[in-house]
Scaffold this motif. Structure first.
Motif, PDB file in Angstrom:
ATOM      1  N   LYS A 421      -2.105  10.521  -2.288  1.00 16.96           N
ATOM      2  CA  LYS A 421      -0.807  11.559  -2.201  1.00 16.96           C
ATOM      3  C   LYS A 421      -0.087  11.165  -0.971  1.00 16.96           C
ATOM      4  N   SER A 422       0.852  11.521  -0.796  1.00 20.26           N
ATOM      5  CA  SER A 422       1.706  11.106   0.442  1.00 20.26           C
ATOM      6  C   SER A 422       1.259  11.642   1.720  1.00 20.26           C
ATOM      7  N   ASP A 423       1.542  11.124   2.717  1.00 22.88           N
ATOM      8  CA  ASP A 423       1.333  11.547   4.083  1.00 22.88           C
ATOM      9  C   ASP A 423       2.439  12.753   4.172  1.00 22.88           C
ATOM     10  N   LYS A 424       1.909  13.670   4.756  1.00 25.93           N
ATOM     11  CA  LYS A 424       2.875  14.866   5.095  1.00 25.93           C
ATOM     12  C   LYS A 424       2.471  15.610   6.477  1.00 25.93           C
ATOM     13  N   GLY A 425       3.004  15.142   7.274  1.00 29.32           N
ATOM     14  CA  GLY A 425       2.399  15.695   8.703  1.00 29.32           C
ATOM     15  C   GLY A 425       2.792  14.779  10.001  1.00 29.32           C
ATOM     16  N   GLY A 426       2.225  13.635  10.057  1.00 32.88           N
ATOM     17  CA  GLY A 426       2.426  12.681  11.293  1.00 32.88           C
ATOM     18  C   GLY A 426       2.054  13.391  12.264  1.00 32.88           C
ATOM     19  N   ALA A 629       5.964   9.641   5.760  1.00 30.09           N
ATOM     20  CA  ALA A 629       5.743   9.410   4.052  1.00 30.09           C
ATOM     21  C   ALA A 629       6.389   8.149   3.464  1.00 30.09           C
ATOM     22  N   PRO A 630       5.841   7.596   2.359  1.00 28.63           N
ATOM     23  CA  PRO A 630       4.571   8.184   1.726  1.00 28.63           C
ATOM     24  C   PRO A 630       3.219   7.588   2.445  1.00 28.63           C
ATOM     25  N   GLY A 631       3.340   6.731   3.441  1.00 31.94           N
ATOM     26  CA  GLY A 631       2.298   6.135   4.198  1.00 31.94           C
ATOM     27  C   GLY A 631       1.077   5.737   3.490  1.00 31.94           C
ATOM     28  N   ARG A 632       1.135   5.346   2.204  1.00 33.04           N
ATOM     29  CA  ARG A 632      -0.128   4.872   1.635  1.00 33.04           C
ATOM     30  C   ARG A 632      -0.107   3.305   1.429  1.00 33.04           C
ATOM     31  N   ALA A 633      -1.363   2.947   1.273  1.00 37.60           N
ATOM     32  CA  ALA A 633      -1.213   1.264   0.984  1.00 37.60           C
ATOM     33  C   ALA A 633      -0.658   0.786  -0.089  1.00 37.60           C
ATOM     34  N   HIS A 634      -0.119  -0.069  -0.165  1.00 35.22           N
ATOM     35  CA  HIS A 634       0.621  -0.742  -1.436  1.00 35.22           C
ATOM     36  C   HIS A 634      -0.168  -1.400  -2.209  1.00 35.22           C
ATOM     37  N   ALA A 635      -0.596  -0.749  -3.019  1.00 39.83           N
ATOM     38  CA  ALA A 635      -1.933  -1.427  -4.002  1.00 39.83           C
ATOM     39  C   ALA A 635      -1.906  -0.940  -5.339  1.00 39.83           C
ATOM     40  N   GLY A 636      -2.646  -1.599  -6.228  1.00 41.90           N
ATOM     41  CA  GLY A 636      -2.974  -1.463  -7.531  1.00 41.90           C
ATOM     42  C   GLY A 636      -2.125  -2.305  -8.721  1.00 41.90           C
ATOM     43  N   THR A 637      -2.376  -1.806  -9.840  1.00 49.94           N
ATOM     44  CA  THR A 637      -1.604  -2.451 -10.882  1.00 49.94           C
ATOM     45  C   THR A 637      -0.951  -1.291 -11.880  1.00 49.94           C
ATOM     46  N   PRO A 638       0.116  -1.594 -12.278  1.00 50.18           N
ATOM     47  CA  PRO A 638       1.226  -2.654 -11.912  1.00 50.18           C
ATOM     48  C   PRO A 638       1.579  -2.047 -10.167  1.00 50.18           C
ATOM     49  N   VAL A 702      -6.386   1.706  -1.484  1.00 52.97           N
ATOM     50  CA  VAL A 702      -6.225   3.044  -0.926  1.00 52.97           C
ATOM     51  C   VAL A 702      -7.781   3.585  -0.248  1.00 52.97           C
ATOM     52  N   LEU A 703      -8.659   3.129  -0.293  1.00 59.01           N
ATOM     53  CA  LEU A 703      -9.918   3.560   0.217  1.00 59.01           C
ATOM     54  C   LEU A 703     -10.072   3.852   1.585  1.00 59.01           C
ATOM     55  N   LYS A 704     -10.522   4.694   2.239  1.00 57.36           N
ATOM     56  CA  LYS A 704     -10.549   4.995   3.653  1.00 57.36           C
ATOM     57  C   LYS A 704     -12.009   5.004   4.348  1.00 57.36           C
ATOM     58  N   THR A 705     -12.786   4.172   3.920  1.00 62.71           N
ATOM     59  CA  THR A 705     -14.093   4.139   4.131  1.00 62.71           C
ATOM     60  C   THR A 705     -14.150   2.899   5.189  1.00 62.71           C
ATOM     61  N   ASP A 706     -15.321   3.009   6.284  1.00 60.69           N
ATOM     62  CA  ASP A 706     -15.180   1.796   7.041  1.00 60.69           C
ATOM     63  C   ASP A 706     -15.224   0.498   6.622  1.00 60.69           C
ATOM     64  N   SER A 707     -15.728   0.117   5.316  1.00 59.03           N
ATOM     65  CA  SER A 707     -15.569  -1.080   4.644  1.00 59.03           C
ATOM     66  C   SER A 707     -14.673  -1.393   4.064  1.00 59.03           C
TER      67      SER A 707
END
Lengths: 948, 228
Positions: A421-426, A629-638, A702-707
């Motif tokens: 989901k989008s960032d909303k706050g910053g 916003a939206p602030g997420r990683a540009h990823a995935g298919t398509p 979009v994963l937010k883990t250390d690795s």
């Protein structure tokens, strides 16, 4: 008179000859009419302007339940005339439920708080005096200032409750200097989220059924995709057809089924969702983890990569995960252990059958179906797994099942909505204030630290309480906080102020008696918690214990942003629909006014450049919240935007990104388009929709883990630049524990000295079928208690008459007795009759009841409608009418969550049935806080039932 | 009693009624109550007496505080007060309903607005009384024929007060703990009812006027213009 009637004399002569009743009132003239000709300038804000024939439609967001759907509200003459869904918001795609449609009855309800109030009686009495905003805010600011000077800003808790537009509150109080800014999530379903949090850095896993979704086509165009690719959805203790946060799940589940998906519901009660399912498995409460464990063992033992009928595992998950070997080893280690209750090996089918009460073949079928019918989604809910002491284990196993079968983030599979989901706050969240340096005196020495280091949970008893531990507040209020970890270890402080907004913890924050006791305990002649402020639109139970009550503008009268767990980035505006009624103020207005008061009192942390100079208007503030916003990683298919680099953060309006009006920062890895603004949203039907994709876990995504991989290990070491570093979600907590040399009390209770590095297992509490410590209670307390959500859960909408009549499953049903009563209102010594008689016919009003299987009821000699008392071994008690039905597993009773026993007259007719409706929270064992996140184990309860 | 005096007195009566329902009560208002003398034969006298009985000769801060706390409970909240002073509540069950829009439209047609600075729904009792005061005696009204204003007052009371005022005042009286608000309930109802009765024949006369009769010097304006 004859002359007057025949109109033969002038009116002057009549007046002169008559005696007007008003004679003698001349003295009253000084008070004026309070009206002014509209041609004259008006002082202050304009009054409610109503123009004949004026009709508009405003796009906004709902708050009648936590789904916060996109709305299109018709306004005629300044008054709400109709509420529809916003067709342009894919989250609800133009739909609106009965609750949303009845929003005007909430906004215009007589029960809403209209003016600021100061308490003049004892807490709980409900005796208040209306005051001006200045008086109320002066009172609060002076108290806060004194508390800050004497105890430190950390002695103040700002609980911004449930509605997600909490930014102004957190921003202000973080600037004030307290890190203790919390919200409802901590008493909602933290164990449920634990698997996704540990393994993805996410939160809530939902099925891929939000439609339409905007998808990049092979020809480069963007089109809405309405297809449902799901083949199996399993809902465990999750009932999206009744008041969850996920609007699209109910209609999406039906559509998926129509498109060929199988639906399985695992729930002790035959829920509305079960009524739509292909299969209902009435599991024993608190044994979801047992079921999931058995499913995982079955899949591991029976997987055959060469057999298309049992090729359960999609080994490609190894490409984007790490630590599976350790996890699997820790899990399989249990297979050789014997359960002390049933003597069977852990996670075997027979073992699970004994514990869950399900047939072993059904468990095997379920595991086989989940492993072979793909795409599939295993979804679990809040009232089951989220409300049990050991919900974490179920959440971890469920997450692992979704991952290893290759169902995460694939079309028709399962989606972690938090990650996409989008960032909303910053910066509008105020996180920047938490790094401010502070000093505290500890054992006579001045010790430096940051505001964040003062956090009562993260550095106190609950290091892993990511979403805070509201359920533990009753104790904290009485005992204060002792920091066990971090640079300020040893620092002690009391909780002296509790600011609560859109929340009602006295009813829902664990045991009500514990809360009432905490808020009314005195230290000498003063209350130990020196200041309680209640901010909301409806007046709920917690307000009765407040020193100050502030009227927050309703959701149709304020501005903010919304997006609840969509499948991809969608962000919509909550806009001003109608003028604020009475003296209510928006959250921005309340907080800015309080900030100014604090500033005037000399608070060094409240700076004009952070408040009225930075954000002089409400729109400025929300534009700040939209900046990232939206602030997420540009990823995935398509790939959403094929011309932009993968894994860069996308920021900006959908049109600027689409049309290439961007700058690309390769150092920061950001694609920056034109910032989303309130005005942009208004010009685009109130909503911004960015493209959807799947496979967003690949290559970090979009994963937010250390690795940046799915992690099956949560405290591990890596070598970087010749140094060994500890990574994983638990590692930072374990480092603190090791530095301090002590584990928090909750871990000590489990016999642990730190958080486990991979798969772990512990039992739930009040379950004699799984925990040997509780077998002794089984004979006297033969029932397990569970709760179910009704349409009033999390919203206080009982005060809307229309909604009060509507039935919800077998929990909230029109089983009321006929009642004639004086409408009750708050009197000087609690509720008292108003003199207005109300008549409710028998069977005309829905009340909370105790759902019980007919077999159990007959064995106790009960009939539907009998009044019974429910008692727990810890002394918890409540009472209500039984509803004998076939829709619940024998040995289990179910009550509505937050439905009955409500003692605020502000809830209308629900209040009148307070003595015959059960409050499940009254049964909660206040010491049963789940050991990692501190969530109350609301339905870890055994009970007996007796006729009253 | 002259036309001017009636105008002033009616304006003052409704101004005072407005003040009773426009939180908070003030020392000035309570002293005005103390000094009010309507004569023993006034239909308001017994209720005024009840109110005055509650007031000591010296209105201290404590007296004022007690009354405002009581007023909060009865008329303000938090949540639903004992006797919501709202037409819409008694007629529609909510704080905004069709009558709210009708009243607001009336204000708009008369070109007036409340100056409270807050967004009180237009059918709040204090605003209804304030409008009647304005209609009766505000200088901005001098250009509008008095008979039309009286007809308008009668119609305003008939449409927007009479249908619910009795229920409201009964609730207020039953909920009141002391004689002040109990008296205020009776005082309010009696004031409006008496004024309504007094206005009725005049309003009837205005409605049945002969607009072709040049002899009727006070009936020159087409009242329909201001009453629609």
């Amino acid at each position: 008179m004859t002359n007057i009637l025949t109109n033969k004399v002038s009116r002057r002569s009549f007046i002169q000859g008559s005696g007007a009743v008003a004679a003698g009132f001349a003295v009253g003239g000084v008070f004026g009419s309070g009206f002014i000709s509209r041609t004259s300038p008006l002082p202050g804000a304009a009054s409610l302007r109503v123009a004949a024939g004026e009709r508009t439609t405003v796009y906004t967001a709902c708050v009648m339940c936590p789904s916060e759907c996109g709305l299109a509200v018709d306004v005629e003459g300044g008054v709400v005339s109709a509420i529809y869904g916003n067709n342009f918001v894919p989250f609800n795609a133009g739909t609106v439920c009965a609750k949303g449609a009845s929003g005007a009855q909430f906004v215009y309800n007589a029960n809403r708080i209209k003016y600021p109030m100061l308490r003049v009686g004892d807490r709980g009495e409900g005796k208040f005096k209306r005051v001006s905003w200045d008086e109320a805010l002066d009172f609060i600011a002076e108290k806060l200032t004194a508390i800050k000077q004497q105890h430190g800003a950390e002695s103040v808790i700002m609980d911004a409750g449930d509605v997600t537009d909490r930014n102004p509150y957190w921003y202000t109080f973080r600037a004030f200097g307290t890190p203790n800014t919390v919200e409802h999530g901590s008493i909602c379903d933290t164990p449920r989220r634990h698997g996704a949090k540990l393994m993805f850095g996410g939160k809530r896993i939902e099925p891929d059924v939000m439609r339409p979704v905007l998808v990049r086509q092979p020809d480069g165009s963007l089109k809405n995709d309405y297809s449902y690719r799901n083949r199996l959805i399993i809902y465990a203790g999750w009932n999206p057809f009744t008041a969850t946060r996920i609007n699209y799940e109910s209609r999406g589940t039906v559509e998926a089924k129509l498109a060929g998906a199988k639906i399985v519901v695992i729930d002790p009660a035959f829920s509305n969702t079960a009524s739509k399912a292909d299969k209902w498995l009435p599991i024993r409460p608190g044994t979801d983890a047992d079921l999931f464990g058995a499913m995982l063992r079955f899949i591991l033992e029976n997987n055959n990569d060469d057999d298309p009928f049992s090729s359960y595992i999609d080994w490609s998950f190894l490409d984007y995960s790490q630590g599976w070997d350790e996890f699997e080893a820790a899990f399989t280690e249990w297979w050789s252990k014997t359960d002390p209750v049933n003597g069977l090996p852990y996670f075997s089918l027979d073992w699970a059958a004994q514990r869950t009460g399900l047939d072993a073949d059904d468990i095997a079928d379920l595991a086989h179906m989940f492993g072979s019918l793909k795409p599939a989604a295993l979804i679990w809910g809040m009232n089951g797994i989220g409300h049990h002491y050991n919900g974490y284990t179920a959440a971890i196993l469920g997450t692992a099942l979704n991952v290893i079968t290759g169902n995460m983030d694939v079309p028709g599979g399962a989606i972690d909505t938090e990650l996409v989901k989008s960032d909303k706050g910053g910066n509008a969240k105020g996180g920047q204030f938490l790094g401010r340096e502070i000093t505290r005196s500890i054992n006579g020495a001045d010790v430096p630290g940051s505001v964040e280091d003062l956090h009562m949970d993260a550095f106190g008893d609950w290091p892993a309480g990511w979403d805070d531990v509201v359920g533990d507040y009753p104790r904290r209020f009485k005992e204060g906080v002792k920091l066990r970890y971090g640079p300020l270890r040893g620092h002690k402080y009391p909780i002296k102020a509790f600011m609560i907004r859109t929340g009602n913890p006295v009813i829902t924050g664990s045991n009500p008696d514990a809360w009432k006791d905490a808020l009314t305990t005195k230290d000498g002649s003063d209350y130990a918690v020196d200041l309680v402020v209640y901010i909301d639109t409806p007046f709920l139970e917690t307000g009765l214990y407040a020193d100050v009550v502030l009227p927050e503008a309703s959701y149709l009268e304020r501005m903010s942003l919304s997006d609840i767990y969509p499948s991809h980035q969608v962000l919509y505006l909550r806009d001003f629909v109608i003028p604020k009624l009475y003296e209510s103020k928006t959250h921005y207005e309340i907080m800015w006014a309080l900030a100014r008061k604090l500033y005037d009192l000399g608070d060094p942390d409240i700076k004009p450049e952070d408040f009225w100079e930075a954000y002089p208007t409400e729109e400025d503030f929300w534009n700040e919240a939209l900046k990232k916003a939206p602030g997420r990683a540009h990823a995935g298919t398509p790939l959403p935007y094929p011309d932009y680099p993968v894994n860069y953060k996308l920021r900006g309006t959908p049109d600027s990104l689409e049309e290439g009006r961007v700058t690309i920062d390769d150092d920061k890895k950001v694609v920056q388009g034109e910032p989303v603004t309130v005005q942009w949203l208004r010009e685009h039907n109130g909503v911004a929709v960015w493209p959807m994709s799947w496979h967003r876990f690949n290559d970090g995504g979009v994963l937010k883990t250390d690795s940046k991989k799915v992690e099956f290990v949560w405290d591990y070491e890596v070598e970087k630049d010749g140094e060994i570093q500890r990574k994983g979600r638990y590692s930072k907590y374990n480092k603190r524990l090791e530095e301090a040399g002590e584990a928090p009390p909750s871990l000590q209770r489990l016999g642990w000295d730190k958080y486990p590095s991979t798969f772990f297992w512990f039992e739930t509490l009040w379950n004699p079928h799984t925990n040997p410590d509780y077998v002794q209670y089984a004979d006297e307390y033969p029932f397990q208690v569970i709760s179910g959500r009704i349409h009033h859960a999390m919203s206080g909408t009982q005060m809307v008459e229309y909604l009060g009549r509507i039935q919800a499953e077998d929990l909230w049903v029109p089983m009321n007795d006929e009642l004639r009563y004086d409408r009750m209102v708050m009197g000087n010594n609690g509720p008292e009759p108003s003199g207005e008689e109300i008549h409710i016919q028998k069977g005309a009003w829905s009340i909370g009841v105790i759902q019980m299987n007919t077999v159990d009821g007959r064995a106790l000699g009960l009939e539907t409608g009998d009044l019974v008392r429910v008692t727990t071994p810890t002394g918890g008690t409540t009472r209500g009418k039984v509803n004998l039905v076939e829709t619940i597993r024998p040995g289990v009773i179910r009550m509505p969550f937050g439905g009955g026993g409500r003692f605020s007259p502000g809830l209308g007719k629900t209040y009148e049935y307070r003595d015959v409706t059960p409050n499940v929270s009254s049964l909660v064992d206040p010491t049963a806080l789940s050991p990692i996140m501190g969530m109350p184990a609301y339905i870890d309860i055994m009970a007996k039932v007796e006729r009253v | 009693m002259t036309v001017e005096a009636v105008r002033t007195e009616r304006g003052a009566m409704y101004a005072m009624l407005r003040a009773f329902y426009d939180y908070p009560l003030t020392v000035d208002l309570l002293e005005a109550v103390q000094s009010l003398d309507l004569g023993d034969d006034s239909p308001l006298a017994p209720y005024l007496g009840e109110m005055q009985d509650r007031l000591p000769s010296n209105i201290t801060d404590d007296v004022l505080e007690d009354l405002n706390v009581e007023m909060t409970r009865l008329l303000e909240g938090p949540g639903q007060p004992a006797a919501p002073p709202s037409a819409s509540y008694y007629l529609h069950g909510s704080m905004v309903g069709p009558i709210t829009i009708q009243v607001a439209e009336t204000y708009r047609l008369w070109g007036v607005e409340a100056v409270s600075g807050i967004q009180t729904p237009p059918d709040h009792l204090a605003l209804l009384f304030g409008f009647l005061s304005f209609l009766a005696d505000d200088p901005a009204m001098v250009d509008i024929d008095e008979s039309c204003r009286m007809l308008a007052s009668r119609e305003f009371i008939r449409r927007y007060l009479m249908p619910w005022l009795e229920k409201f005042t009964k609730t207020l009286k039953n909920s009141a703990h002391g004689s002040f608000f109990s008296g205020l309930a009776g005082f309010t109802l009696a004031s409006v009812q008496a004024d309504y009765e007094w206005l009725t024949p005049i309003a009837d006369m205005a409605e049945t006027r002969d607009t072709n009769n040049d002899d009727d010097e006070y009936m020159r304006i087409d009242c329909d213009e201001v009453l629609k």
